[in-house]
Design a protein around this motif. Structure first.
Motif, mmCIF file in Angstrom:
data_model
loop_
_atom_site.group_PDB
_atom_site.id
_atom_site.type_symbol
_atom_site.label_atom_id
_atom_site.label_comp_id
_atom_site.label_asym_id
_atom_site.label_seq_id
_atom_site.Cartn_x
_atom_site.Cartn_y
_atom_site.Cartn_z
ATOM 1 N N TYR A 54 21.899 29.898 9.945
ATOM 2 C CA TYR A 54 23.310 30.230 10.108
ATOM 3 C C TYR A 54 23.985 29.410 11.205
ATOM 4 N N ALA A 55 23.315 28.415 11.746
ATOM 5 C CA ALA A 55 23.836 27.725 12.922
ATOM 6 C C ALA A 55 24.210 26.267 12.675
ATOM 7 N N GLU A 56 24.563 25.925 11.453
ATOM 8 C CA GLU A 56 24.880 24.523 11.161
ATOM 9 C C GLU A 56 26.271 24.403 10.554
ATOM 10 N N GLY A 57 26.890 23.265 10.801
ATOM 11 C CA GLY A 57 28.188 22.970 10.206
ATOM 12 C C GLY A 57 29.338 23.198 11.174
ATOM 13 N N PRO A 58 30.535 22.812 10.746
ATOM 14 C CA PRO A 58 31.714 22.996 11.599
ATOM 15 C C PRO A 58 32.084 24.472 11.709
ATOM 16 N N LEU A 59 32.830 24.804 12.746
ATOM 17 C CA LEU A 59 33.219 26.188 12.965
ATOM 18 C C LEU A 59 34.328 26.598 11.994
ATOM 19 N N VAL A 60 34.222 27.847 11.480
ATOM 20 C CA VAL A 60 35.168 28.396 10.520
ATOM 21 C C VAL A 60 35.624 29.751 11.047
ATOM 22 N N ARG A 61 36.914 30.051 10.916
ATOM 23 C CA ARG A 61 37.438 31.351 11.347
ATOM 24 C C ARG A 61 37.066 32.414 10.316
ATOM 25 N N VAL A 62 36.426 33.500 10.773
ATOM 26 C CA VAL A 62 36.051 34.581 9.854
ATOM 27 C C VAL A 62 36.782 35.883 10.154
ATOM 28 N N ALA A 63 37.314 36.034 11.353
ATOM 29 C CA ALA A 63 38.002 37.273 11.700
ATOM 30 C C ALA A 63 38.950 37.024 12.858
ATOM 31 N N GLY A 64 39.858 37.947 13.012
ATOM 32 C CA GLY A 64 40.773 37.926 14.136
ATOM 33 C C GLY A 64 40.667 39.248 14.880
ATOM 34 N N ALA A 65 40.869 39.205 16.169
ATOM 35 C CA ALA A 65 40.804 40.409 16.991
ATOM 36 C C ALA A 65 42.085 40.504 17.814
ATOM 37 N N ARG A 66 42.484 41.719 18.134
ATOM 38 C CA ARG A 66 43.724 41.920 18.885
ATOM 39 C C ARG A 66 43.575 41.601 20.363
ATOM 40 N N HIS A 67 42.353 41.699 20.895
ATOM 41 C CA HIS A 67 42.124 41.437 22.313
ATOM 42 C C HIS A 67 40.657 41.084 22.532
ATOM 43 N N GLN A 68 40.313 40.746 23.763
ATOM 44 C CA GLN A 68 38.975 40.268 24.112
ATOM 45 C C GLN A 68 37.884 41.285 23.786
ATOM 46 N N ALA A 69 38.114 42.556 24.091
ATOM 47 C CA ALA A 69 37.076 43.573 23.866
ATOM 48 C C ALA A 69 36.749 43.714 22.379
ATOM 49 N N GLU A 70 37.766 43.717 21.535
ATOM 50 C CA GLU A 70 37.536 43.823 20.095
ATOM 51 C C GLU A 70 36.798 42.584 19.575
ATOM 52 N N ALA A 71 37.153 41.418 20.092
ATOM 53 C CA ALA A 71 36.490 40.184 19.679
ATOM 54 C C ALA A 71 35.014 40.191 20.092
ATOM 55 N N GLU A 72 34.714 40.684 21.284
ATOM 56 C CA GLU A 72 33.318 40.753 21.720
ATOM 57 C C GLU A 72 32.531 41.773 20.901
ATOM 58 N N PHE A 73 33.180 42.839 20.452
ATOM 59 C CA PHE A 73 32.525 43.810 19.575
ATOM 60 C C PHE A 73 32.137 43.141 18.253
ATOM 61 N N ILE A 74 33.049 42.364 17.693
ATOM 62 C CA ILE A 74 32.764 41.645 16.445
ATOM 63 C C ILE A 74 31.632 40.648 16.663
ATOM 64 N N GLN A 75 31.654 39.957 17.794
ATOM 65 C CA GLN A 75 30.580 39.021 18.127
ATOM 66 C C GLN A 75 29.233 39.721 18.173
ATOM 67 N N GLY A 76 29.184 40.915 18.755
ATOM 68 C CA GLY A 76 27.941 41.675 18.833
ATOM 69 C C GLY A 76 27.424 42.071 17.456
ATOM 70 N N LEU A 77 28.336 42.482 16.566
ATOM 71 C CA LEU A 77 27.930 42.818 15.195
ATOM 72 C C LEU A 77 27.319 41.609 14.492
ATOM 73 N N LEU A 78 27.952 40.462 14.653
ATOM 74 C CA LEU A 78 27.457 39.253 14.002
ATOM 75 C C LEU A 78 26.114 38.831 14.584
ATOM 76 N N LEU A 79 25.954 38.961 15.892
ATOM 77 C CA LEU A 79 24.702 38.563 16.533
ATOM 78 C C LEU A 79 23.541 39.433 16.069
ATOM 79 N N GLU A 80 23.779 40.710 15.821
ATOM 80 C CA GLU A 80 22.719 41.588 15.337
ATOM 81 C C GLU A 80 22.198 41.149 13.973
ATOM 82 N N GLU A 81 23.008 40.431 13.207
ATOM 83 C CA GLU A 81 22.577 39.912 11.909
ATOM 84 C C GLU A 81 22.089 38.468 12.006
ATOM 85 N N GLY A 82 22.078 37.916 13.220
ATOM 86 C CA GLY A 82 21.572 36.568 13.425
ATOM 87 C C GLY A 82 22.610 35.474 13.267
ATOM 88 N N VAL A 83 23.891 35.838 13.193
ATOM 89 C CA VAL A 83 24.956 34.854 13.010
ATOM 90 C C VAL A 83 25.555 34.528 14.376
#
Length: 164
Positions: A54-83
């Motif tokens: 899951y770590a190859e290629g150019p960066l692509v936008r998959v979601a938007g967050a209203r603020h930093q805390a929500e964005a970090e929550f999404i990051q944590g969800l993705l990291l738990e799946e290895g993304v």
């Protein structure tokens, strides 16, 4: 006696006859005197979770967050799946970067895009439809404005019919 070999990503120990981890493909390193029982840093623990496919290629936008805390929550969800993911301040927002306010874009490598969208769909953080563009909002405002004008015109027409 020789020190055992350990995988730097998953932390499993292996015999001296192996050079690469069979599960993740990382080159093995010597465990050292303390072995794998040493506490790992948060950064190292996060790196172990990332799946290489899951770590190859150019960066692509998959979601938007209203603020930093929500964005970090999404990051944590993705990291738990290895993304792996990265945050970027949404364009056009002029709050200084040091503040947590303001919308963020969650970016992932292209090979992890489908897996990330699947994770976010399961968490109900994005919808299954096509991704919205910047043109959607002005068109929606225009549609509401035209609808309001039509309702006002209808009320005026009905009022003029009643009076005459």
């Amino acid at each position: 006696m020789a020190e055992p070999l350990v995988c730097p990503r998953c932390g499993t120990t292996h015999g001296l006859d192996e050079r690469f981890c069979p599960s993740c493909g990382m080159p093995l390193v010597y465990a050292g005197t303390a072995g794998v029982d040493q506490p790992v840093t948060e950064r190292h623990a996060r790196a172990r979770k990332i799946k290489p496919q899951y770590a190859e290629g150019p960066l692509v936008r998959v979601a938007g967050a209203r603020h930093q805390a929500e964005a970090e929550f999404i990051q944590g969800l993705l990291l738990e799946e290895g993304v792996p993911s990265m945050l970027r301040r949404t364009r056009g927002f002029d709050v200084p970067d040091m503040l947590a306010a303001g919308p963020r874009d969650v970016m992932v490598p292209q090979t992890g895009c489908d897996a990330a969208r699947e994770v976010l769909l399961q968490a109900d953080l994005i919808t299954a439809g096509p991704e919205r563009t910047a043109v959607d909002r002005p068109l929606r405002i225009l549609a509401w404005l035209l609808g309001a004008i039509a309702v006002v015109a209808l009320i005026l027409w009905i009022g003029s019919e009643i009076v005459s």
